[in-house]
Design a protein around this motif. Sequence first.
Motif, PDB file in Angstrom:
ATOM      1  N   ASP A 130     -77.167 -36.171   2.328  1.00 44.49           N
ATOM      2  CA  ASP A 130     -76.901 -37.229   3.306  1.00 44.49           C
ATOM      3  C   ASP A 130     -78.034 -38.252   3.240  1.00 44.49           C
ATOM      4  OD1 ASP A 130     -74.865 -35.559   4.124  1.00 44.49           O
ATOM      5  OD2 ASP A 130     -75.920 -34.813   5.898  1.00 44.49           O
ATOM      6  N   ASP A 131     -77.677 -39.536   3.245  1.00 44.33           N
ATOM      7  CA  ASP A 131     -78.752 -40.532   3.309  1.00 44.33           C
ATOM      8  C   ASP A 131     -78.473 -41.565   4.384  1.00 44.33           C
ATOM      9  OD1 ASP A 131     -77.301 -42.858   2.223  1.00 44.33           O
ATOM     10  OD2 ASP A 131     -77.430 -41.866   0.265  1.00 44.33           O
ATOM     11  N   THR A 132     -79.519 -42.339   4.707  1.00 38.72           N
ATOM     12  CA  THR A 132     -79.366 -43.396   5.711  1.00 38.72           C
ATOM     13  C   THR A 132     -79.467 -44.737   4.992  1.00 38.72           C
ATOM     14  OG1 THR A 132     -81.741 -43.229   6.116  1.00 38.72           O
ATOM     15  CG2 THR A 132     -80.287 -41.994   7.594  1.00 38.72           C
ATOM     16  N   GLY A 133     -78.806 -44.827   3.838  1.00 37.91           N
ATOM     17  CA  GLY A 133     -78.932 -46.005   2.976  1.00 37.91           C
ATOM     18  C   GLY A 133     -77.899 -47.092   3.217  1.00 37.91           C
ATOM     19  N   ILE A 134     -77.659 -47.877   2.175  1.00 33.93           N
ATOM     20  CA  ILE A 134     -76.827 -49.083   2.318  1.00 33.93           C
ATOM     21  C   ILE A 134     -75.341 -48.750   2.478  1.00 33.93           C
ATOM     22  CG2 ILE A 134     -78.422 -50.567   1.041  1.00 33.93           C
ATOM     23  CD1 ILE A 134     -76.577 -50.316  -1.407  1.00 33.93           C
ATOM     24  N   GLY A 135     -74.944 -47.538   2.126  1.00 30.63           N
ATOM     25  CA  GLY A 135     -73.535 -47.153   2.274  1.00 30.63           C
ATOM     26  C   GLY A 135     -72.653 -47.768   1.191  1.00 30.63           C
ATOM     27  N   ILE A 136     -71.388 -47.341   1.188  1.00 33.58           N
ATOM     28  CA  ILE A 136     -70.443 -47.799   0.150  1.00 33.58           C
ATOM     29  C   ILE A 136     -69.146 -48.202   0.864  1.00 33.58           C
ATOM     30  CG2 ILE A 136     -69.220 -47.118  -1.979  1.00 33.58           C
ATOM     31  CD1 ILE A 136     -71.292 -44.678  -1.994  1.00 33.58           C
ATOM     32  N   ALA A 137     -68.621 -49.365   0.509  1.00 33.75           N
ATOM     33  CA  ALA A 137     -67.372 -49.809   1.143  1.00 33.75           C
ATOM     34  C   ALA A 137     -66.242 -48.861   0.749  1.00 33.75           C
ATOM     35  CB  ALA A 137     -67.045 -51.228   0.692  1.00 33.75           C
ATOM     36  N   GLU A 138     -65.288 -48.679   1.658  1.00 30.93           N
ATOM     37  CA  GLU A 138     -64.215 -47.721   1.392  1.00 30.93           C
ATOM     38  C   GLU A 138     -63.468 -48.044   0.096  1.00 30.93           C
ATOM     39  OE1 GLU A 138     -62.028 -46.855   4.902  1.00 30.93           O
ATOM     40  OE2 GLU A 138     -60.602 -45.617   3.733  1.00 30.93           O
ATOM     41  N   SER A 139     -63.301 -49.363  -0.156  1.00 31.01           N
ATOM     42  CA  SER A 139     -62.543 -49.767  -1.344  1.00 31.01           C
ATOM     43  C   SER A 139     -63.271 -49.414  -2.649  1.00 31.01           C
ATOM     44  CB  SER A 139     -62.294 -51.272  -1.290  1.00 31.01           C
ATOM     45  OG  SER A 139     -63.533 -51.932  -1.177  1.00 31.01           O
ATOM     46  N   GLU A 140     -64.585 -49.160  -2.550  1.00 31.42           N
ATOM     47  CA  GLU A 140     -65.366 -48.888  -3.765  1.00 31.42           C
ATOM     48  C   GLU A 140     -65.443 -47.388  -4.067  1.00 31.42           C
ATOM     49  OE1 GLU A 140     -66.701 -51.158  -5.658  1.00 31.42           O
ATOM     50  OE2 GLU A 140     -66.561 -52.940  -4.416  1.00 31.42           O
ATOM     51  N   ILE A 141     -65.195 -46.574  -3.038  1.00 31.21           N
ATOM     52  CA  ILE A 141     -65.468 -45.134  -3.194  1.00 31.21           C
ATOM     53  C   ILE A 141     -64.720 -44.511  -4.367  1.00 31.21           C
ATOM     54  CG2 ILE A 141     -65.168 -42.853  -2.071  1.00 31.21           C
ATOM     55  CD1 ILE A 141     -66.275 -44.093   0.451  1.00 31.21           C
ATOM     56  N   SER A 142     -63.457 -44.914  -4.577  1.00 28.29           N
ATOM     57  CA  SER A 142     -62.698 -44.282  -5.669  1.00 28.29           C
ATOM     58  C   SER A 142     -63.211 -44.732  -7.046  1.00 28.29           C
ATOM     59  CB  SER A 142     -61.217 -44.615  -5.530  1.00 28.29           C
ATOM     60  OG  SER A 142     -61.065 -46.002  -5.649  1.00 28.29           O
ATOM     61  N   LYS A 143     -64.010 -45.833  -7.082  1.00 26.65           N
ATOM     62  CA  LYS A 143     -64.426 -46.359  -8.388  1.00 26.65           C
ATOM     63  C   LYS A 143     -65.810 -45.882  -8.832  1.00 26.65           C
ATOM     64  CE  LYS A 143     -62.277 -50.641  -6.975  1.00 26.65           C
ATOM     65  NZ  LYS A 143     -62.719 -51.949  -6.510  1.00 26.65           N
ATOM     66  N   ILE A 144     -66.623 -45.422  -7.869  1.00 26.58           N
ATOM     67  CA  ILE A 144     -68.036 -45.174  -8.227  1.00 26.58           C
ATOM     68  C   ILE A 144     -68.225 -44.040  -9.225  1.00 26.58           C
ATOM     69  CG2 ILE A 144     -69.072 -46.197  -6.163  1.00 26.58           C
ATOM     70  CD1 ILE A 144     -69.306 -43.385  -4.993  1.00 26.58           C
ATOM     71  N   PHE A 145     -67.205 -43.211  -9.428  1.00 28.14           N
ATOM     72  CA  PHE A 145     -67.340 -42.125 -10.406  1.00 28.14           C
ATOM     73  C   PHE A 145     -66.893 -42.558 -11.803  1.00 28.14           C
ATOM     74  CE2 PHE A 145     -67.047 -40.067  -6.294  1.00 28.14           C
ATOM     75  CZ  PHE A 145     -68.174 -39.271  -6.349  1.00 28.14           C
ATOM     76  N   LEU A 155     -70.643 -48.578   5.332  1.00 30.38           N
ATOM     77  CA  LEU A 155     -71.528 -49.677   4.894  1.00 30.38           C
ATOM     78  C   LEU A 155     -72.620 -49.900   5.931  1.00 30.38           C
ATOM     79  CD1 LEU A 155     -69.587 -52.700   3.322  1.00 30.38           C
ATOM     80  CD2 LEU A 155     -71.391 -51.293   2.320  1.00 30.38           C
ATOM     81  N   GLY A 156     -73.851 -49.953   5.455  1.00 26.67           N
ATOM     82  CA  GLY A 156     -74.961 -50.239   6.366  1.00 26.67           C
ATOM     83  C   GLY A 156     -75.510 -49.015   7.080  1.00 26.67           C
ATOM     84  N   SER A 157     -74.793 -47.898   7.075  1.00 25.66           N
ATOM     85  CA  SER A 157     -75.291 -46.726   7.815  1.00 25.66           C
ATOM     86  C   SER A 157     -75.719 -45.584   6.911  1.00 25.66           C
ATOM     87  CB  SER A 157     -74.227 -46.148   8.745  1.00 25.66           C
ATOM     88  OG  SER A 157     -73.649 -47.134   9.509  1.00 25.66           O
ATOM     89  N   GLY A 158     -75.043 -45.406   5.791  1.00 29.70           N
ATOM     90  CA  GLY A 158     -75.437 -44.321   4.895  1.00 29.70           C
ATOM     91  C   GLY A 158     -74.256 -43.589   4.292  1.00 29.70           C
ATOM     92  N   SER A 159     -74.586 -42.629   3.447  1.00 27.53           N
ATOM     93  CA  SER A 159     -73.537 -41.914   2.709  1.00 27.53           C
ATOM     94  C   SER A 159     -73.810 -40.414   2.717  1.00 27.53           C
ATOM     95  CB  SER A 159     -73.515 -42.362   1.244  1.00 27.53           C
ATOM     96  OG  SER A 159     -73.552 -43.755   1.146  1.00 27.53           O
ATOM     97  N   SER A 160     -72.734 -39.648   2.558  1.00 24.00           N
ATOM     98  CA  SER A 160     -72.841 -38.201   2.335  1.00 24.00           C
ATOM     99  C   SER A 160     -72.047 -37.878   1.093  1.00 24.00           C
ATOM    100  CB  SER A 160     -72.209 -37.422   3.481  1.00 24.00           C
ATOM    101  OG  SER A 160     -72.961 -37.563   4.624  1.00 24.00           O
ATOM    102  N   PHE A 161     -72.668 -37.194   0.150  1.00 29.64           N
ATOM    103  CA  PHE A 161     -71.976 -36.696  -1.033  1.00 29.64           C
ATOM    104  C   PHE A 161     -71.874 -35.185  -0.877  1.00 29.64           C
ATOM    105  CE2 PHE A 161     -71.554 -40.168  -4.128  1.00 29.64           C
ATOM    106  CZ  PHE A 161     -72.237 -41.168  -3.448  1.00 29.64           C
ATOM    107  N   ILE A 162     -70.641 -34.682  -0.774  1.00 35.73           N
ATOM    108  CA  ILE A 162     -70.437 -33.251  -0.543  1.00 35.73           C
ATOM    109  C   ILE A 162     -69.875 -32.619  -1.815  1.00 35.73           C
ATOM    110  CG2 ILE A 162     -69.398 -31.538   1.006  1.00 35.73           C
ATOM    111  CD1 ILE A 162     -68.859 -34.075   2.865  1.00 35.73           C
ATOM    112  N   ILE A 163     -70.567 -31.617  -2.308  1.00 30.62           N
ATOM    113  CA  ILE A 163     -70.157 -30.939  -3.544  1.00 30.62           C
ATOM    114  C   ILE A 163     -69.579 -29.580  -3.179  1.00 30.62           C
ATOM    115  CG2 ILE A 163     -70.980 -30.073  -5.789  1.00 30.62           C
ATOM    116  CD1 ILE A 163     -71.500 -33.031  -5.549  1.00 30.62           C
ATOM    117  N   TYR A 164     -68.354 -29.350  -3.597  1.00 29.97           N
ATOM    118  CA  TYR A 164     -67.721 -28.051  -3.361  1.00 29.97           C
ATOM    119  C   TYR A 164     -67.702 -27.294  -4.686  1.00 29.97           C
ATOM    120  CZ  TYR A 164     -65.929 -30.168   0.936  1.00 29.97           C
ATOM    121  OH  TYR A 164     -65.819 -30.779   2.134  1.00 29.97           O
TER     122      TYR A 164
END
Length: 320
Positions: free
Chosen positions: A253-268, A307-316
């Motif tokens: 979990d981070d308190t960083g710049i965050g990622i817009a919802e529309s970008e999430i499917s593309k970042i991988f 966006l602006g609040s942060g992100s969580s990357f959850i690995i299962y």
Amino acid sequence: MPETKETFELLKNYIEDLPIGLMLFSKDGVILSWNKYAVSVLECTQDDFKKDYYCHVTNQVNELLHSEIVKEKELIGLSKPLKAKKIITDDKNIILVITEAHQEALGEMSHELRRPITNIKTLTESLLLGAKDDPEIANKFLQQINGEIDRLTKLVGELINLSKIRSGKSSQAKKKLNLKSKVDESIKLIQAIADKHKTKITNEVPNEYEVYADSEQLDHVIQNLLENSIKYSPEGANITIKSGPVTGSFQVDDTGIGIAESEISKIFDRFYRVDRTRAKGSSGLGLSIVKNVVDLHGGKIEVKSKLGSGSSFIIYMPIG
Ligand code: ADP
């Protein structure tokens, strides 16, 4: 106009030996026809296909067939990674076109490598043509050249990692690993970068928590996620790594710049960067490597971000 299935059957003699896999499905995802190459490249038999079974990639094929958003997908876990593209026909049937992923990847890679090289060449020529005589401009150009070389170095390093990981399925040595100590080791390695960014990383993984994974590949995932959280957070940010919502899962979990919802499917996607101008020393390969590793373990990744609040990357990760 003939239905797609009729056309497919009519052309069967011609498409049978093409070096690309072709599979025709009804709109509900039931297989109607296919060519020989599709069977061999998916490492299956004709009988498997007749039972709607695609061996190691059954789930991945079904995911692609039934998704409304995903149009193409890399199929991994076979001896060669493949790319499957989905085409919806006028009569609502679905055609999957299957090619070897490395053909496409090679094209993308040469394009990505060419850009920093062209920039270095242009900047160097400008210096030689006279820019070197103006100290301020010369300094600026040299800094740009230095930045491009950093990018090239990172690209080449990650390409090597990517090909190692892709060819490494058979050498994957999965075992139960103590996550807390793996995270401590990774933090130690990137502490200097965190300090430079005045970022605090907290390891909240419980003492006895275990993850079933290949040790080296797990390090890669943890380090990549932590480095991203540092890179995409302002100074003074907090990063936490802890166990996830189910056994064997964990999250960063981070308190960083965050990622817009529309970008999430593309970042991988390979080489995808949300903000190409801002992302210094970035290659757009880190998360595609993380996803490759997690896929090869039979796991999945979830991203929650604002966006602006942060992100969580959850690995299962499967529990073995
Ligand atoms: P790179 O970091 O080398 O650009 P990645 O594949 O690791 O490549 O990440 C792809 C893109 O996803 C990044 O360019 C960035 O825009 C976004 N991203 C990744 N991790 C984070 C994060 N923790 N917070 C915000 N954006 C992120």
